[in-house]
Design an enzyme around this catalytic site. Structure first.
Site, PDB file in Angstrom:
ATOM      1  N   TRP A  35       0.820  -1.218   0.000  1.00  9.83           N
ATOM      2  CA  TRP A  35       0.000   0.000   0.000  1.00  9.83           C
ATOM      3  C   TRP A  35       0.849   1.261   0.000  1.00  9.83           C
ATOM      4  O   TRP A  35       0.533   2.224  -0.689  1.00  9.83           O
ATOM      5  CB  TRP A  35      -1.022  -0.015   1.140  1.00  9.83           C
ATOM      6  CG  TRP A  35      -2.030  -1.087   0.876  1.00  9.83           C
ATOM      7  CD1 TRP A  35      -2.167  -2.269   1.531  1.00  9.83           C
ATOM      8  CD2 TRP A  35      -2.981  -1.118  -0.198  1.00  9.83           C
ATOM      9  NE1 TRP A  35      -3.159  -3.028   0.942  1.00  9.83           N
ATOM     10  CE2 TRP A  35      -3.671  -2.351  -0.112  1.00  9.83           C
ATOM     11  CE3 TRP A  35      -3.322  -0.238  -1.227  1.00  9.83           C
ATOM     12  CZ2 TRP A  35      -4.681  -2.706  -1.014  1.00  9.83           C
ATOM     13  CZ3 TRP A  35      -4.333  -0.593  -2.117  1.00  9.83           C
ATOM     14  CH2 TRP A  35      -4.991  -1.815  -2.003  1.00  9.83           C
ATOM     15  N   ASP A  82      -1.632   6.574   6.085  1.00 11.45           N
ATOM     16  CA  ASP A  82      -2.737   5.781   5.549  1.00 11.45           C
ATOM     17  C   ASP A  82      -3.060   4.738   6.613  1.00 11.45           C
ATOM     18  O   ASP A  82      -2.327   3.763   6.776  1.00 11.45           O
ATOM     19  CB  ASP A  82      -2.297   5.121   4.235  1.00 11.45           C
ATOM     20  CG  ASP A  82      -3.332   4.137   3.705  1.00 11.45           C
ATOM     21  OD1 ASP A  82      -4.394   3.961   4.337  1.00 11.45           O
ATOM     22  OD2 ASP A  82      -3.068   3.535   2.635  1.00 11.45           O
ATOM     23  N   LYS A  89     -13.129  -1.305   6.197  1.00  9.37           N
ATOM     24  CA  LYS A  89     -12.525  -2.367   7.007  1.00  9.37           C
ATOM     25  C   LYS A  89     -13.071  -2.322   8.432  1.00  9.37           C
ATOM     26  O   LYS A  89     -13.672  -3.270   8.907  1.00  9.37           O
ATOM     27  CB  LYS A  89     -11.003  -2.247   7.002  1.00  9.37           C
ATOM     28  CG  LYS A  89     -10.423  -2.591   5.626  1.00  9.37           C
ATOM     29  CD  LYS A  89      -9.450  -1.576   5.191  1.00  9.37           C
ATOM     30  CE  LYS A  89      -8.992  -1.664   3.761  1.00  9.37           C
ATOM     31  NZ  LYS A  89      -9.078  -2.904   3.030  1.00  9.37           N
TER      32      LYS A  89
HETATM   33  N1  PMP Z   1      -4.637   1.604   1.786  1.00  7.15           N
HETATM   34  C1  PMP Z   1      -4.748   0.475   2.521  1.00  7.15           C
HETATM   35  C2  PMP Z   1      -3.874   0.300   3.722  1.00  7.15           C
HETATM   36  C3  PMP Z   1      -5.667  -0.497   2.147  1.00  7.15           C
HETATM   37  O1  PMP Z   1      -5.776  -1.625   2.852  1.00  7.15           O
HETATM   38  C4  PMP Z   1      -6.495  -0.284   1.022  1.00  7.15           C
HETATM   39  C5  PMP Z   1      -7.547  -1.279   0.583  1.00  7.15           C
HETATM   40  N2  PMP Z   1      -7.317  -2.588   0.852  1.00  7.15           N
HETATM   41  C6  PMP Z   1      -6.317   0.886   0.285  1.00  7.15           C
HETATM   42  C7  PMP Z   1      -5.403   1.815   0.707  1.00  7.15           C
HETATM   43  C8  PMP Z   1      -7.122   1.164  -0.946  1.00  7.15           C
HETATM   44  O2  PMP Z   1      -8.406   1.477  -0.613  1.00  7.15           O
HETATM   45  P1  PMP Z   1      -9.535   1.712  -1.716  1.00  7.15           P
HETATM   46  O3  PMP Z   1      -9.699   0.427  -2.463  1.00  7.15           O
HETATM   47  O4  PMP Z   1     -10.715   2.090  -0.900  1.00  7.15           O
HETATM   48  O5  PMP Z   1      -9.076   2.803  -2.611  1.00  7.15           O
END
Ligand code: PMP
Length: 369
Positions: A101, A176, A200
């Protein structure tokens, strides 16, 4: 009938009480004659829902008055662009790469920030550890430093937020925290901006929460879309454009559920945090003591929320997942980029779900012998 235990990494399990309350209010919210999805976001009913959600989140996470709470859309990945559009000020931004991420965030920032610098990376360890903050090569005068405080795929979590000032940097920390928001307390003295997709630990997909220090507003690049300009969003109480009303309502129900949680003397997030520690500890202890299962993350970097594990005999993966499903243990398959299994133990997962998983792990291991 009990519902199965859902170990999905997200969208993920929502507390049953929250789902039941939403179901009961689906056709008529509090005698208004309307369901929440049918309400104007500017009507007094929805404004009441919004204000309660905002103040409950502020209370739960002890967000200081110097921070704005924004309810936005676009998810974590949109924030990877929105953050540099608002905060990079055409300068250098630093990244700490600890898994998929933060890697994605780094790549996206390169489209918008003038300079993107990797200050530290754990890639050489296969993302099984966190780089020691003392070794970070922070840039002088950086506009911000980005971390992913819980890497959902690799199962790596910062147990303490870095103290950037102590590391000689004046830059605000951007984190994040999509996959562990509301699972533990946040030390706001170390944070400039925190963002999280809701799907989540907070509610349905479609809502993104941004908590940002006021002094960081008002520096967006000219190309920043108005609907994604934090200052514009803040000045309009997240209603510059139509906010994700259903997501905000569901988040609000989850916040009320969180406020009612107890653990001994503790309530709210503090209670939740103790439960999350106990759940994760039980599962890691079992995995570490077993001959069949393996988690390779360094002890000080292990996530409480997302626990990836491997069967030493990967040819048994499909049989493992089929047996789990038969026993009401759902969505344990690991992310495709790392394989194996992953158990996500967000707030809505009770200890009984972890115990049921461990009982199955034991049973499956016995049958291998
Ligand atoms: N950052 C993290 C730490 C995530 O776990 C996720 C989704 N699994 C995201 C960003 C991306 O999120 P989204 O699909 O809502 O854009």
């Amino acid at each position: 009938m009990n519902r199965p235990y859902n170990f999905s990494a997200g969208p993920a399990a929502i507390p049953e009480e929250v789902l039941q309350r939403a179901a009961a209010e689906m056709l008529d919210w509090h005698g208004s004659g309307m369901g929440v999805m049918e309400m104007s976001h500017r009507g007094k009913e929805f404004i009441a829902i919004y204000e309660q959600a905002e103040s409950d989140l502020r209370e739960l996470l002890a967000v200081p008055p110097t921070f704005k709470i924004l309810f936005m859309q676009g998810g974590g990945l949109a924030e990877n662009a929105i953050v540099p559009l608002n905060l990079s000020r055409a300068g250098t931004v630093d990244f700490i790469i600890t898994g998929s991420w933060s890697q994605k965030s780094h790549k996206e920032a390169r489209k918008y920030a003038a300079q993107v610098h990797t200050a530290a990376s754990a890639e050489a360890s296969g993302f099984t550890s966190l780089p020691d903050p003392a070794s970070w090569q922070l840039s002088r005068g950086a506009s911000y430093v980005h971390i992913c405080s819980n890497e959902t795929i690799h199962g790596v979590e910062f147990q303490q937020l870095p103290d950037l000032q102590a590391l000689g940097s004046d830059a605000p920390l951007v984190m994040d925290c999509s996959s562990h928001i509301a699972s533990r307390a946040i030390d706001w003295s170390r944070v400039g901006l925190a963002f999280a997709g809701a799907q989540k630990n907070i509610g349905p997909a479609g809502l993104t929460i941004v908590i940002v220090r006021e002094d960081l507003l008002g520096h967006a690049l000219p190309i920043c879309p108005s609907a994604f300009n934090y200052k514009t969003v803040a000045e309009n109480q997240s209603m510059f454009n139509t906010p994700p009303t259903w997501g905000i309502y569901m988040a609000g129900l989850t916040f009320q559920w969180l406020k009612n949680q107890r653990h001994g003397e503790l309530t709210g997030i503090a209670a939740m945090e103790q439960r999350n520690i106990a759940k994760a500890q039980q599962l890691y202890d079992y995995i570490d003591g077993s001959q069949l299962y393996l988690n390779q993350v360094a002890a000080n970097a292990r996530s409480r929320m997302n626990i990836p594990f491997f069967l030493r005999d990967a040819s048994r993966n499909d049989a493992f997942l089929a047996g789990a499903k038969e026993r009401g243990l759902l969505q344990l398959k690991g992310h495709k980029s790392v394989g194996g299994m992953r158990a996500s133990l967000y707030n809505a997962m009770p200890m009984a779900g972890v115990e049921a998983l461990i009982a199955y792990l034991q049973e499956f291991e016995r049958h291998q012998a």
